[in-house]
Design an enzyme around this catalytic site. Structure first.
Site, PDB file in Angstrom:
ATOM      1  N   GLU A   1       0.799  -1.226   0.000  1.00  0.00           N
ATOM      2  CA  GLU A   1       0.000   0.000   0.000  1.00  0.00           C
ATOM      3  C   GLU A   1       0.832   1.277   0.000  1.00  0.00           C
ATOM      4  O   GLU A   1       0.306   2.366  -0.228  1.00  0.00           O
ATOM      5  CB  GLU A   1      -0.956  -0.020   1.194  1.00  0.00           C
ATOM      6  CG  GLU A   1      -2.046  -1.072   1.047  1.00  0.00           C
ATOM      7  CD  GLU A   1      -2.998  -1.127   2.226  1.00  0.00           C
ATOM      8  OE1 GLU A   1      -2.623  -0.635   3.307  1.00  0.00           O
ATOM      9  OE2 GLU A   1      -4.101  -1.665   2.061  1.00  0.00           O
TER      10      GLU A   1
ATOM     11  N   GLU B   1       6.917 -21.827   8.000  1.00  0.00           N
ATOM     12  CA  GLU B   1       7.208 -20.966   9.145  1.00  0.00           C
ATOM     13  C   GLU B   1       8.204 -21.604  10.116  1.00  0.00           C
ATOM     14  O   GLU B   1       8.744 -20.919  10.986  1.00  0.00           O
ATOM     15  CB  GLU B   1       5.929 -20.602   9.893  1.00  0.00           C
ATOM     16  CG  GLU B   1       5.305 -21.728  10.685  1.00  0.00           C
ATOM     17  CD  GLU B   1       4.170 -21.227  11.572  1.00  0.00           C
ATOM     18  OE1 GLU B   1       4.233 -21.457  12.780  1.00  0.00           O
ATOM     19  OE2 GLU B   1       3.219 -20.603  11.037  1.00  0.00           O
TER      20      GLU B   1
END
Length: 303
Positions: free
Chosen positions: A85, A116
């Protein structure tokens, strides 16, 4: 590394929602809302830690560095979101703020098994970006213990990069690898272990604070307006017109004309109206004043 997950507050049961499965809809929503209200307070308690991280971040970025978020699952997605963004909102290069998620782009929409848990994968991901001591690596892990994030922060320290960590527990393990640890204690989730809820909200809010304060200090904001917005569609072009009007008092037609003359460079359009100078002169002044509109106007008045 903590093996007993039950010791983590993010994994404990919330006393307020023990019988949420028996509640009416309105009570389910009230319970969630009441818990969500605790997030902003928890962040307020850590504002000094966030400020220290933000100042370190600005120092590095203003000297040519990059901000790179690294995380897994929800935390990783939030880092990618914040990074994505920044270019349309503030007109920065996509390379300035990057988001890395364990498992790559596929992990944005689908869980990638075991990603992960890999320390080496994080080191490989950061190595591929050629990080240096000019960069800032921000590790994100609600639980404060994700191996992928620990691997990333560890590698970042090896190359001399500045490190920030963000977790939602006290004494998070990732904090040990960070120059600037941030720990937001939001407490047990409404749904036990569902850290996309309060923990995710807390992480999103802190990332907003870090990136927004950075962009303000970089001169991407004039007053409280996004003067480096990239008008890539009709909505953003209308926003650009509105920004010029608010900053200068110009009418709609004049604001559009100034933007067209400046190739929709909002800062230049504002300065052209306020100074009466041409586009190139305004661009030259911006370059001399770190692209900060307020600094340009102050210098112009002094001269």
């Amino acid at each position: 590394m903590t093996k007993d997950l039950s010791l983590l507050t993010t994994e404990q049961q919330n006393e307020k929602s023990l019988h949420i499965d028996e509640m009416e809809t309105i009570d389910i929503l009230k319970t969630i809302n009441n818990e969500d209200q605790k997030v902003a307070i928890a962040i307020g308690n850590e504002i000094n830690s966030i400020a220290a991280a933000a100042d370190a971040l600005y120092e590095k970025i203003s000297n040519g560095g990059r901000l790179i978020y690294i995380g897994a699952g929800t935390s990783g997605r939030l880092g990618v979101l914040d990074a994505a963004e920044c270019p349309p909102t503030y007109g920065v290069s996509p390379s300035l703020v990057r988001g890395i998620i364990a498992g790559g782009h596929e992990a944005l929409v689908t869980a990638v098994e075991g990603a992960e848990d890999s320390i080496q994968l994080a080191k490989d991901d950061l190595h591929s970006l050629n990080i240096t001591n000019h960069d800032v690596i921000c590790g994100l892990a609600a639980s404060g213990r994700t191996p992928y994030v620990i691997g990333g922060l560890s590698y970042a320290k090896e190359v001399g990069a500045t490190t920030i960590s963000l977790c939602c527990v006290k004494n998070g393990e990732i904090s040990l690898y960070a120059d600037h640890p941030i720990e937001i204690e939001v407490g047990p989730e409404v749904i036990t272990g569902s850290t996309r809820m309060k923990a995710g909200t807390a992480e999103k809010m802190v990332l907003n604070m870090l990136s927004t304060s950075l962009m303000i200090k970089l001169g991407k904001v004039y007053g409280n307006l996004m003067v480096d917005v990239q008008p890539t569609n009709e909505k953003l072009k209308k926003r650009a017109v509105g920004i010029v009007k608010k900053c200068t008092g110009a009418v709609d037609a004049e604001a559009k004309r100034l933007l067209e003359l400046s190739c929709y460079d909002v800062k230049c359009a504002i300065l052209m109206k306020k100074t009466g100078l041409d586009t190139q002169s305004c661009r030259d002044m911006l370059l001399k004043c770190q692209n900060n509109v307020a600094k340009v106007l102050k210098k112009y008045k002094e001269e």
